[in-house]
Design a protein around this motif. Structure first.
Motif, mmCIF file in Angstrom:
data_model
loop_
_atom_site.group_PDB
_atom_site.id
_atom_site.type_symbol
_atom_site.label_atom_id
_atom_site.label_comp_id
_atom_site.label_asym_id
_atom_site.label_seq_id
_atom_site.Cartn_x
_atom_site.Cartn_y
_atom_site.Cartn_z
ATOM 1 N N LEU A 56 -12.583 -7.863 -3.724
ATOM 2 C CA LEU A 56 -12.835 -7.201 -2.453
ATOM 3 C C LEU A 56 -13.154 -8.252 -1.398
ATOM 4 N N LEU A 57 -13.432 -7.809 -0.186
ATOM 5 C CA LEU A 57 -13.728 -8.745 0.885
ATOM 6 C C LEU A 57 -14.960 -9.574 0.551
ATOM 7 N N VAL A 66 -13.192 0.937 -8.123
ATOM 8 C CA VAL A 66 -12.648 0.569 -6.809
ATOM 9 C C VAL A 66 -12.075 1.803 -6.124
ATOM 10 N N LEU A 67 -12.478 2.035 -4.892
ATOM 11 C CA LEU A 67 -12.020 3.180 -4.109
ATOM 12 C C LEU A 67 -11.169 2.753 -2.919
ATOM 13 N N LEU A 152 -12.726 1.393 4.105
ATOM 14 C CA LEU A 152 -13.719 0.981 3.123
ATOM 15 C C LEU A 152 -13.518 -0.471 2.692
ATOM 16 N N SER A 153 -12.291 -0.962 2.734
ATOM 17 C CA SER A 153 -12.031 -2.346 2.313
ATOM 18 C C SER A 153 -12.328 -3.363 3.399
ATOM 19 N N THR A 154 -12.403 -2.955 4.668
ATOM 20 C CA THR A 154 -12.555 -3.920 5.761
ATOM 21 C C THR A 154 -13.813 -3.734 6.599
ATOM 22 N N VAL A 155 -14.510 -2.613 6.455
ATOM 23 C CA VAL A 155 -15.572 -2.268 7.405
ATOM 24 C C VAL A 155 -16.677 -3.319 7.452
ATOM 25 N N MET A 156 -16.911 -4.030 6.354
ATOM 26 C CA MET A 156 -17.976 -5.030 6.360
ATOM 27 C C MET A 156 -17.630 -6.244 7.219
ATOM 28 N N ILE A 165 -6.536 -6.546 6.953
ATOM 29 C CA ILE A 165 -6.801 -7.964 6.710
ATOM 30 C C ILE A 165 -5.893 -8.458 5.596
ATOM 31 N N ILE A 166 -5.335 -9.659 5.782
ATOM 32 C CA ILE A 166 -4.648 -10.362 4.710
ATOM 33 C C ILE A 166 -5.612 -11.401 4.167
#
Length: 948
Positions: A56-57, A66-67, A152-156, A165-166
């Motif tokens: 994850l990030l 993983v969601l 959910l994968s990028t919000v942080m 994001i790549i």
């Protein structure tokens, strides 16, 4: 035996050097996770297993927890692509990611390339969690590339989380004895397509036709007599009647590429290491001259070094030190590559010969000075751009089991320095026009001069601290992460203050009995270029999931289901799109206004654009629902996602303006766009004794709509952009060509006031009078583009059998259109001095009036035919055989006879075949790049990989 001892000595020496770099000589080794279990355990096309932990990030989680919606490719899939840019290996490989190109050639490092994630423009590329300014790292350095697509994968990531994001992750050392890999590759590249100009006699013939077309029914004297046309055709005197194929004169048919890579990885007592040294050389296709003592070709030469070392300082303290350095030089002719390709596009083959009888460079009164294209290639000196990158990442991980088991503290610091410096050693040359034995000089030769300076110099400093807790109690699994990060980007070649992004974020993941999963994430982020009151914002996301394959009613009744997870998430993300401190009003000193009188008379500064203290970050509410399915022990895996993203507060220039205002208008937050669609990935992988194979496909469908665009009132509904797809092309609707003067002069025929009927000729474009007012005006402009959803896809397949392996990648698009116009399509522009092409042979004539699909020929300007219209909007779907690799690994008993544990020969290619709808119009066009751009290259590559 001596070879073996020598190899062991080299490995020990490298290990000692690595230890000395970081000053550590003892410590316990850390266990490293197993590699993904795919079709080919050691092969080139390993597919990630659904059981693999997902990166994850910030951190990673087991796949069943993983969601997020994330697509990933790994090293075996990347190294099959012979490309200097790592992103060139991605088209067609990942659902949701669309990559395109606007130019090719050496030195492509983000320029000439664009990409989006689920339709929205992607902006962020991370390497090991930090935004970097380079993409040309070699694939052997890369462990995986992931595309983070949902909230959910990028919000942080805070103020940079809306557009996806790549994330590139480089290799780290792993446990095991030293393993050395050396790869040598060499090959050549050739343009996929180049324009095909008309020969001199064809050009002259059609020029006469265009001249007569412009005159209408009134006969005019031809520009070229039949005798002159015959002279161009027969080439009895090539100096007086030249016929120069400039593309073949100036460009080579192919150019060499070569690459060498050496890496070593393994572990010692208490440390693990990965060290990679790479050299990439790519020559351009521009010819050079032996007269020069310097290189005038377009050429890339790049060296890069990566050293990733992890050390167990204590059983609970781990230090990761990553070092990266890159030196790259891009050489090109003194006048630049762009000017050469522009001249190639626009210069007719009869314009002038290359040389005169006395050996001087030829020219004419119309093509003076530095116009000779051969001279542009070899006689204007040379220039080169040096690029230097130095990156240092230091990460410390401290286990705090002494406080409570599963508690981990991390601190990370990264410093990236990049410099682009151009040196120009340019000169000019003279040309001579040869006529009747006499020479007329144009231009002047100048001695070579030296100049240059820094194009861009910047430093990115990244700081991050996090506290994580991961623990399982019976059936309850918790993962908690809090994170604080700041990135500062300072450009040294400007006077701007640093650009700072700050984010405080957290994530909580809970899983019950490996069946039910819930996760929430939040970030509080700031950006210093916004006004203090608007600088900070809170973003959030949450998701739930259900691992149905863990339920008894599935495992008992449907045992062939090895993985089945339903998941959904929703969140609010943000993206900064603000200029340099645009909330502060600024002034300029020149052209101000006088105030006062007498001794108090003073001149004030003028205002720049009006400041906007209310500008805020752009935002997006994003929903994603997906299913992950694995059947028959994951021989078949399917991942499907539906997404709906609402972007709002998008920054754009205001639509309601007036020149009376007296200053530039500030950007405002007002646009609202929606994007929605589907991503689907499917993979079948199977082992049949010694035969292993896989088939993997992905499909992405994206639709969009303008929800709000602050439009001015329109006279007709069809002119309104609201409710229509984002980026839809507007213009006139072409309804064919005028076939006769009777059609032109028909009282019912509507024409433009700027193109009266007296200026029209048979073969000109006819437009739809959409509002029926009897004339063609801006009120007749409407959507002319394709409102269908965007579709892009890829198919990847391959096999291995007793040392032989093969992989094939196909990439394609549906519902794609391209707007093509200008002199490139029409010919004879620039008052008739520009070029014409084989395409123009299909022009409208009296003989082809009923069947012609292209307009008549004309000289110079043609107001009617060059309007933005559907006539020049062409369907441009394409399918590429993007990548093929075939390799053979020699049996170990053979290779060991020469002291090599493993040896593999391989051949691969890039952009090998292309089918495109645009080829129905022009065979000499690539569907992505045409005109004055450096062409996309087709690459054939051969290599050997040796492992010790």
């Amino acid at each position: 035996m001596k070879k073996k001892l020598c190899l062991q000595g080299v490995c020990r020496l490298l290990s000692c050097l690595l230890i000395n770099i970081i000053g550590i000589s003892s410590g316990a080794a850390q266990t490293v996770s197993d590699t993904a279990a795919g079709v080919f355990k050691e092969g080139r096309d390993t597919i990630i297993s659904p059981q693999q932990p997902v990166e994850l990030l910030f951190g990673k989680l087991p796949s069943h927890r993983v969601l997020q919606s994330i697509s990933t490719v790994t090293t075996p899939q990347l190294v099959t692509t012979p490309s200097p840019n790592i992103l060139q290996a991605l088209p067609g490989r990942m659902a949701g990611l669309n990559i395109g190109f606007s130019s090719g050639g050496p030195g492509l490092d983000g320029n000439g390339m664009f990409f989006n994630i689920r339709g929205a423009r992607a902006q962020i590329i991370l390497i090991d969690g930090v935004e970097r300014g380079y993409l040309s790292i070699n694939p052997e350095q890369v462990e995986s590339i992931s595309v983070l697509k949902d909230a959910l994968s990028t919000v942080m990531f805070g103020q940079r989380s809306s557009y996806g994001i790549i994330a590139i992750r480089t290799k780290k050392g792993d446990v095991g004895k030293p393993r050395i890999s050396f790869t040598a590759q060499t090959g050549f590249e050739t343009p996929i397509a180049l324009p095909k100009p008309l020969s001199a006699w064809q050009y002259a013939t059609l020029y006469n036709e265009a001249r007569q077309n412009d005159a209408g029914n009134t006969p005019v004297t031809p520009q070229y007599t039949q005798a002159q046309i015959d002279a161009y055709k027969n080439q009895t005197d090539p100096y007086a009647w030249p016929n120069v194929d400039w593309y073949n004169t100036v460009l080579n048919k192919r150019a060499g590429v070569e690459r060498y890579n050496l890496n070593i990885q393994g572990s010692g007592k208490g440390f693990r290491y990965f060290v990679d040294l790479d050299n990439m050389r790519e020559k351009g296709i521009i010819k050079t001259s032996d007269i020069n003592k310097y290189n005038t070709n377009a050429q890339l030469n790049r060296y890069s070094l990566r050293s990733n070392v992890g050390v167990d300082v204590t059983p609970v303290t781990f230090v990761q030190l990553n070092l990266f350095g890159r030196f790259q030089r891009y050489n090109q002719p003194g006048g630049g590559v762009g000017g050469i390709f522009s001249s190639l596009l626009t210069t007719p083959q009869l314009a002038y010969p290359v040389f005169n009888p006395n050996g001087t460079l030829a020219g004419s009164d119309k093509y003076q000075g530095n116009a000779n294209i051969w001279g542009q290639a070899v006689a204007r000196g040379y220039q080169f751009q040096d690029v230097r990158d130095i990156a240092v990442d230091l990460e410390v991980t401290q286990k705090l089991d002494v406080l409570t088991k599963g508690l981990v503290l991390k601190a990370k610091a990264s410093n990236n320095n990049t410099t682009y410096f151009t040196t120009t050693r340019g000169k000019n040359f003279e040309v001579f026009q040869y006529q009747n034995g006499a020479y007329t000089k144009y231009g002047a030769t100048t001695e070579q001069t030296t100049g240059g300076g820094a194009n861009e110099r910047y430093r990115i400093v990244y700081l991050e601290g996090s506290l994580g807790y991961d623990r399982t109690f019976n059936k309850h699994a918790f993962s908690v992460l809090t994170n604080a990060s700041q990135q500062s980007r300072l450009a040294f070649n400007t006077t701007n203050l640093p650009e700072n992004y700050t984010a405080w974020s957290g994530r909580l993941n809970y899983c019950f009995d490996e069946r039910y999963v819930a996760e929430g994430a939040v970030s509080y982020a700031g950006y210093n270029w916004l006004a203090p009151a608007k600088r900070w914002a809170t973003y959030w996301a949450g998701g739930i999931g259900w691992n149905l394959h863990k339920e008894a009613f599935i495992s008992r009744n449907l045992p062939f289901i090895s993985n089945l997870k339903l998941r959904a998430n929703y969140g609010l993300t943000g993206q900064v799109n603000a200029g340099y401190f645009s909330y502060i009003q600024t002034y300029f000193g020149a052209n101000g206004y006088w105030f006062g009188s007498g001794s108090s008379l003073d001149k004030s500064s003028g205002e720049n654009a009006i400041a906007n203290t209310g500008l805020t970050p752009e935002k997006a509410k994003k929903f994603d629902a997906g299913i992950d399915l694995g059947l028959w022990n994951n021989k078949l895996t399917i991942t499907a996602d539906y997404f709906f993203n609402k972007f709002y507060d998008l920054v754009a220039a205001p639509t309601l303006t007036t020149a009376v205002f007296g200053a530039g208008y500030p950007l405002q937050n007002y646009q609202r766009f929606n994007y929605w669609g589907t991503d689907i990935s499917l993979t079948w992988q199977q082992r049949l004794k010694a035969f292993n194979y896989f088939v993997s496909g992905n499909f992405s469908l994206v639709q969009s709509k303008v929800v709000y665009n602050a439009e001015l009132p329109k006279n007709y509904d069809y002119q309104i952009t609201t409710g229509k797809p984002v980026g839809l092309q507007y213009g006139y609707t072409a309804i064919g060509l005028f076939r006769s003067y009777e059609e032109i002069n028909d009282p019912a025929t509507a024409v433009m006031p700027s193109s009266p009927k007296s200026s029209l000729r048979p073969g000109d474009i006819r437009y739809l009078d959409r509002n029926g007012d009897g004339q063609i005006t801006v009120d007749d402009q409407a959507p002319i583009g394709n409102a269908k959803p965007t579709v892009y896809y890829g198919l990847n397949t391959g096999f291995s059998f007793k040392g032989l392996d093969l992989s094939i990648l196909i990439q394609g698009t549906f519902n794609r259109q391209s707007y093509v116009s200008g002199d490139f399509m029409n010919g004879y522009g620039n008052s008739g001095q520009n070029n014409a092409y084989e395409y123009n042979l299909g022009r409208f004539t009296a003989a082809t009036a009923e069947t012609a699909k292209q307009p008549r020929l004309w000289l110079g300007n043609n107001t009617n035919n060059t309007q933005t219209s559907s006539f020049w909007l062409k369907d441009n779907d394409f399918v590429r055989l993007k990548n093929v690799e075939i390799g053979y690994t020699f049996p170990e008993k053979w290779s060991r006879k020469i002291g090599i544990p493993s040896a593999r020969l391989f051949a691969n290619g890039l952009n090998l075949l292309t089918w495109a709808e645009i080829h129905d119009l022009r065979k000499d066009m690539d569907p992505e790049v045409w005109g004055a751009s450096y062409p996309i290259m087709k690459i054939f590559n051969f290599g050997i990989n040796i492992k010790f």
